[in-house]
Every structure is written in C-alpha cells, then in structure tokens.
Write an enzyme that holds these catalytic residues in place. Structure first.
Site, PDB file in Angstrom:
ATOM      1  N   TYR A  58       0.621  -1.194  -0.160  1.00  0.00           N
ATOM      2  CA  TYR A  58      -0.271  -0.133  -0.115  1.00  0.00           C
ATOM      3  C   TYR A  58       1.101   1.278   0.183  1.00  0.00           C
ATOM      4  O   TYR A  58       1.655   1.275   0.731  1.00  0.00           O
ATOM      5  CB  TYR A  58      -0.710  -0.370   1.254  1.00  0.00           C
ATOM      6  CG  TYR A  58      -1.855   1.219   1.205  1.00  0.00           C
ATOM      7  CD1 TYR A  58      -2.240   1.815   0.151  1.00  0.00           C
ATOM      8  CD2 TYR A  58      -1.371   1.945   2.346  1.00  0.00           C
ATOM      9  CE1 TYR A  58      -3.429   3.122   0.586  1.00  0.00           C
ATOM     10  CE2 TYR A  58      -1.703   3.600   2.324  1.00  0.00           C
ATOM     11  CZ  TYR A  58      -2.632   4.011   1.842  1.00  0.00           C
ATOM     12  OH  TYR A  58      -3.181   5.304   1.272  1.00  0.00           O
ATOM     13  N   HIS A  88      -5.341  16.658  -4.972  1.00  0.00           N
ATOM     14  CA  HIS A  88      -6.097  16.139  -3.258  1.00  0.00           C
ATOM     15  C   HIS A  88      -5.192  18.155  -2.707  1.00  0.00           C
ATOM     16  O   HIS A  88      -5.741  18.764  -1.661  1.00  0.00           O
ATOM     17  CB  HIS A  88      -4.870  15.869  -1.780  1.00  0.00           C
ATOM     18  CG  HIS A  88      -5.580  14.695  -2.282  1.00  0.00           C
ATOM     19  ND1 HIS A  88      -5.490  13.399  -3.019  1.00  0.00           N
ATOM     20  CD2 HIS A  88      -5.322  13.460  -0.798  1.00  0.00           C
ATOM     21  CE1 HIS A  88      -5.001  12.425  -2.459  1.00  0.00           C
ATOM     22  NE2 HIS A  88      -5.737  12.311  -1.799  1.00  0.00           N
ATOM     23  N   ASN A 200       0.394  12.762   3.822  1.00  0.00           N
ATOM     24  CA  ASN A 200       0.583  12.058   4.862  1.00  0.00           C
ATOM     25  C   ASN A 200       1.113  13.029   5.782  1.00  0.00           C
ATOM     26  O   ASN A 200       1.461  13.595   6.069  1.00  0.00           O
ATOM     27  CB  ASN A 200       0.732  10.735   5.404  1.00  0.00           C
ATOM     28  CG  ASN A 200      -0.737   9.735   4.618  1.00  0.00           C
ATOM     29  OD1 ASN A 200      -0.300   8.876   4.843  1.00  0.00           O
ATOM     30  ND2 ASN A 200      -1.856  10.208   4.662  1.00  0.00           N
ATOM     31  N   TYR A 284     -12.410  37.195  43.565  1.00  0.00           N
ATOM     32  CA  TYR A 284     -11.479  36.398  43.609  1.00  0.00           C
ATOM     33  C   TYR A 284     -10.721  36.430  42.254  1.00  0.00           C
ATOM     34  O   TYR A 284      -9.178  36.019  42.313  1.00  0.00           O
ATOM     35  CB  TYR A 284     -12.533  35.128  42.124  1.00  0.00           C
ATOM     36  CG  TYR A 284     -13.559  34.637  43.979  1.00  0.00           C
ATOM     37  CD1 TYR A 284     -12.990  34.622  45.287  1.00  0.00           C
ATOM     38  CD2 TYR A 284     -13.763  33.546  44.091  1.00  0.00           C
ATOM     39  CE1 TYR A 284     -13.492  33.867  46.312  1.00  0.00           C
ATOM     40  CE2 TYR A 284     -14.864  32.751  44.776  1.00  0.00           C
ATOM     41  CZ  TYR A 284     -15.205  32.865  46.331  1.00  0.00           C
ATOM     42  OH  TYR A 284     -15.751  32.310  46.673  1.00  0.00           O
ATOM     43  N   ARG A 287      -7.396  37.680  44.544  1.00  0.00           N
ATOM     44  CA  ARG A 287      -7.148  36.753  44.831  1.00  0.00           C
ATOM     45  C   ARG A 287      -6.710  35.267  44.773  1.00  0.00           C
ATOM     46  O   ARG A 287      -5.959  34.584  44.857  1.00  0.00           O
ATOM     47  CB  ARG A 287      -8.097  36.355  46.031  1.00  0.00           C
ATOM     48  CG  ARG A 287      -7.092  35.889  47.121  1.00  0.00           C
ATOM     49  CD  ARG A 287      -8.753  35.620  47.777  1.00  0.00           C
ATOM     50  NE  ARG A 287      -9.770  36.183  48.606  1.00  0.00           N
ATOM     51  CZ  ARG A 287     -11.497  35.690  48.866  1.00  0.00           C
ATOM     52  NH1 ARG A 287     -11.314  34.310  49.187  1.00  0.00           N
ATOM     53  NH2 ARG A 287     -12.200  36.223  48.824  1.00  0.00           N
ATOM     54  N   PHE A 333      -1.402   9.139  10.940  1.00  0.00           N
ATOM     55  CA  PHE A 333      -1.771  10.279  10.738  1.00  0.00           C
ATOM     56  C   PHE A 333      -2.322  10.788  11.498  1.00  0.00           C
ATOM     57  O   PHE A 333      -3.508  12.121  11.279  1.00  0.00           O
ATOM     58  CB  PHE A 333      -1.606  10.250   8.855  1.00  0.00           C
ATOM     59  CG  PHE A 333      -2.832   9.119   9.048  1.00  0.00           C
ATOM     60  CD1 PHE A 333      -4.360   9.799   9.625  1.00  0.00           C
ATOM     61  CD2 PHE A 333      -2.950   8.153   8.232  1.00  0.00           C
ATOM     62  CE1 PHE A 333      -4.749   8.171   8.947  1.00  0.00           C
ATOM     63  CE2 PHE A 333      -2.952   6.622   8.198  1.00  0.00           C
ATOM     64  CZ  PHE A 333      -4.680   6.504   8.930  1.00  0.00           C
ATOM     65  N   GLU A 418     -12.299   6.361   5.894  1.00  0.00           N
ATOM     66  CA  GLU A 418     -11.986   7.321   7.049  1.00  0.00           C
ATOM     67  C   GLU A 418     -13.042   8.040   8.138  1.00  0.00           C
ATOM     68  O   GLU A 418     -13.312   8.798   7.554  1.00  0.00           O
ATOM     69  CB  GLU A 418     -10.545   8.572   6.325  1.00  0.00           C
ATOM     70  CG  GLU A 418      -9.236   7.952   5.405  1.00  0.00           C
ATOM     71  CD  GLU A 418      -8.995   8.962   4.254  1.00  0.00           C
ATOM     72  OE1 GLU A 418      -9.750  10.008   4.407  1.00  0.00           O
ATOM     73  OE2 GLU A 418      -8.363   8.249   3.783  1.00  0.00           O
TER      74      GLU A 418
END
Length: 522
Positions: A58, A88, A200, A284, A287, A333, A418
């Site tokens: 792959y 992409h 990736n 507060y 403090r 990834f 995915e």
C-alpha cells in the site's frame, strides 16, 4: 533574504520547543544533522527494493484510501504520486501566514528525516533549500479534518516541489517554477511513495497548535504582569500569594505562579503602604490568580509536551522500517493528540482573558477598587475606560464560543474508509483568533491598571512593575480626558503579544525555559 540569521541544526526526533519557537519567529536557517542522511537513504532503498520485486505494498504501488486494492504498474508510479498531490490540492480560504508555514515545512523536514518515509534525500534537501531562501508554499487554511493527516494543506505545500501553482517570496507571489529556479532546482518528478509521504502527516495542525502555544505563552506572561499591575492599583493583599498556601495544595503551576507574582511585586512602596490596612479578602480575580493562572500554566505545559513529541514524529503512512525491510500501514496520521492539545490550549487561552476581563471590571468599580470611577478624574464629562471594558467583555465572550472543543467532532470521509477524524486542524487554527482576543483583553487591563497605579503616586511600585509601566507609557499616554482609544487598545494588544518579559515570567514558559544544553553552559 537579508539581515542576521541564526543557523539551526535539526536532529530528527530531538528538536526542542525553543528551536521550534525560533523557527516560528523567523530569521533562521536550517540544516539537517548528518546522522539523518543514512536513515533517509536506507528507507528509500527499501522502497526501491519493493518496486523492483513487484510485491504489492500500500502507498507504493497501489491506489489510496478506498482504492487501496487497486494495483498500479511500475510504469505509472510517477503519475500516481503526481496525481495524488494535484487531486488533494483542494484547500481554500486565506493563506497560512509565513510564521506558521515555516513550522509546517520545518516539521515536514523533521518527519521525513526520521527515516521511515522512504523518500529521496534530494527531496528533503530541496525543502531545506527553499526554506533557507525564504521561498514559502501557498497553503490555504481550510480543508483538513486532521486525518488521514492534513492532506489538502500538505498537498498545497507539495505543489511547489512539482513546480505547480505559486509560492511566496519577500511578501510577493511568484510562480513555483521561479521559486525552484531561485535555488537551482527544477520541478520534481515524484518517486514511489514520495507524494504520499509528503501529504500524510500532522504537520499543519501541529504548526497551528504550536502557534497557539507560543502566542498563548506570550499572552500568559502578559496576563500575569497585568494581574500584578491590577493588584498594585487596588492596593490588594499579597497574603494570598504566600508560598505556604500553595505548598499546602501542591499544584505545581499554582506554586510557580504565586512565586512569580511575589517576585514581580518585591520591594513595592505601594505594597508597604497598606500592610496594616485591615483589608481581609480581595475578589477572586485578584486573590485566586495563582489558582486560575496556575491551572492554565499546567495546561500549557501539558500541551507543550504533546506538541514537542508530535513535531518530531513520523506521522505518514505506511511507515518504512529498513532494518527489517517491512512497510507497515497504521494510523500515525490521525491527529487526535494534536486536537486534544489544541482544545486544552483553547481552555487556557480563554481563561487568561476571562479572569483579566474581571479584573478590568474591578478596576472601574470605585466601590471595590478605591480608585476614581472608570479611572478618570473628571467623571461624567469623561467616560474614561467605561467602554474599553465593554470591548474586553465582548472579546472574552467570543472566546467562550471558540473554546468549544474541536476534538469531539468527527465526520466520516473517503467512503467511510476514514470513518473517524480528529478535526485537529480547525481546533488548532482557531487558537490564533483566541490569542488575538485575549491579548486585547489583557492589554486593556494592563492599560487601565497602569492608570490606576498612577492615582497612587507619589508611591512607587517595584522596579519590575515600574519598568512595565514605563513600557506601557511608551505605547499609550495617561488618560487625562477622553480621547480616541482604539489605537491605544491595538498598541496594548501588541504589548500583550510581545516576548521580552522578565525572567520571573519566561522561566515559567515551556518554550522559553533554558534547554539542557544551555543549562550545561551556564
């Protein structure tokens, strides 16, 4: 490129936060430690051996994602990798600024140089040459879900290596081919796995989160200084900062913050003037500065540790292990660690601004502060800081919405291959807006607190507080009567974004602490 540049040597796997901050701030050149060259070459030889053998692996000779079962012939492997980058490159929105882009390129170099990606050393050297020449890729800020890595933005980063699109140089846009030519390079023909190795990874979400860390650290230091200014302005008690209180609880950030504020105010005439005033307890927001800001500091420190690890990580897929010849598919990834770190930073950044806004409101309330209403002498005719606090409130409220965690969201992609993603890129990107907002809030408080301290004259505060007031007065004048305050607020936002803070503050900040090497040389 002109000016003085710091030369930084990258040892992949060992790059510290101080180095990453220096890259973010700019004026650096990078080189790769010689030890990385052998690891890069060994991984690339492993990939070449797989291609030569014809074995199906792959990412090397298959399609991607849902198309992982499609085998690609050797004659088309270059087309496979080139098409991957082009297909992409689907980002949109404003381009990432150069300081973030520098971190993207640098951390991609570090990741590839770990020797698990299978790319040629020439590709890594090309990224180094482009970085050192100031040639920056054009990366749109939107389009990544944080798994399988920052695919779209890293594709845009990679376009420049192919000679596609534009790059930035000296603030202008030029064709990528010209950017390559400026460092003596021609467009790359990507080898097996090289396109995938470039795309990736978690480098964009990590770079954006590092920006949030670094800007958040600046903001944190400013918030502590502003808090100390407000403490002095209202003649508040230093008793809540007594080390014994914080040691009894044991929270490290709280202990450190109390000590830092005590150091900032040491030697103050204002403090000595009300030692026996009978004041029992401050609100507060005064403090509980150690408790609130200490918790924020602990969150900054935790996020810093995660991001330092991720900046050094091999986070592409599959990973090459040249010692055994194995190429293993996994999920490095997936940017869930970055998403959580970004969400933690968001909480801290929002809280620094939230408590600052409350101190600002306290300063304006004469019944609580003992100062003139809205910090102006001729009230009524003059509104003083009344509406500046409204701006602070608006920004603090905006950060409440932005602080909603990004990591709890997920939308499946790639035909459900995915099916769980991190949303780390948005989680990290929104930190920039949050830091802007909180820096403005803290700047407004510091401006108001400096005004309040001057109502206590002729008493003087500590040397560190007086130095801070002098720096503020270089930016904004005392408000004698109403004037246009928007430019002053912007100047003070920049004051709250600076890096040159007293050592009592910088010692608290993960990326500003001395490195082990620096400590050895002391």
């Amino acid at each position: 490129m002109s000016g003085s540049f710091q030369a930084l040597r990258l040892v992949p796997g060992e790059v510290d936060l101080a180095t990453l901050r220096a890259i973010y701030q700019g004026n650096v050149t990078l080189s790769l430690d010689e030890s990385a060259h052998q690891a890069i070459a060994a991984a690339q030889q492993t990939v070449d051996a797989i291609v030569a053998s014809g074995n199906v692996v792959y990412g090397i000779n298959t399609g991607f994602g849902k198309l992982a079962q499609t085998q690609i012939p050797a004659s088309r492997l270059a087309d496979l990798q080139r098409n991957l980058v082009l297909s992409h490159s689907v980002g949109l929105g404003d381009l990432l600024p150069d300081n973030v882009t520098r971190l993207v390129v640098a951390t991609k170099i570090i990741s590839l140089a770990r020797g698990h990606s299978g790319v040629r050393i020439e590709l890594v050297e090309a990224l180094l040459a482009l970085f050192n020449a100031g040639v920056m890729p054009c990366i749109p800020e939107k389009g990544s879900v944080g798994a399988s890595g920052d695919l779209a933005p890293l594709a845009h980063m990679s376009l420049m290596l192919l000679g596609e699109g534009q790059v930035r140089l000296n603030g202008g846009l030029i064709p990528a081919t010209e950017g390559l030519a400026s460092v003596g390079l021609s467009p790359f023909v990507p080898g097996p796995k090289e396109g995938l190795a470039l795309l990736n990874g978690t480098q964009v979400s990590t770079a954006l989160a590092l920006r949030g860390l670094f800007e958040g650290e600046n903001l944190f230091a400013a918030g502590l200084m502003a808090g100390a200014l407000s403490l002095e302005a209202i003649k508040g008690s230093l008793k809540p900062f007594d080390a014994r209180i914080h040691k009894a609880r044991g929270q490290q950030g709280q202990i450190a913050v109390a000590a830092a504020v005590s150091t900032l105010i040491e030697g103050s005439e204002i403090l000595q003037s009300h030692t026996h005033c009978g004041r029992v307890q401050d609100p507060y927001s005064i403090r509980c500065v150690p408790q609130v800001m200490g918790a924020c500091l602990d969150n900054f420190s935790h996020a810093a540790r995660i991001l330092e690890i991720e900046a050094n990580a091999a986070s592409d897929n599959p990973l090459v292990f040249s010692d055994s010849g194995d190429v293993i598919s996994g999920g490095n990834f997936h940017a869930e660690p970055v998403a959580f770190a970004a969400d933690i930073l968001a909480l801290a950044i929002a809280e620094v601004g939230a408590i600052s806004e409350r101190r600002m409101a306290l300063l304006l309330d004469s019944g609580l502060s003992g100062l003139p209403p809205f910090l102006v002498r001729d009230g009524g005719v003059n509104s003083g800081f009344m509406i500046a606090q409204v701006t602070a409130a608006a920004l603090a409220s905006e950060n409440k919405s932005l602080a909603h965690p990004g990591s709890v969201d997920s939308l499946p992609t790639s035909a459900n291959q995915e099916d769980h993603v991190s949303m780390a890129t948005y989680a990290a990107r929104r930190l920039g807006s949050m830091c802007f907002n909180s820096a403005a809030v803290v700047g407004i408080e510091a401006m108001a607190a400096a005004q309040g301290i001057e109502f206590n004259r002729p008493l003087r505060s500590s040397s560190l507080i007086e130095q801070a007031i002098d720096t503020i007065r270089e930016q904004v004048a005392f408000l004698e009567e109403d004037r246009l305050l928007a430019p002053d607020i912007e100047a003070m936002r920049q004051w709250a974004s600076r890096t040159d803070w007293p050592q009592a503050l910088t010692a608290l900040l993960p990326s500003m602490r001395p490195t082990s090497a620096e400590l050895r040389n002391l």
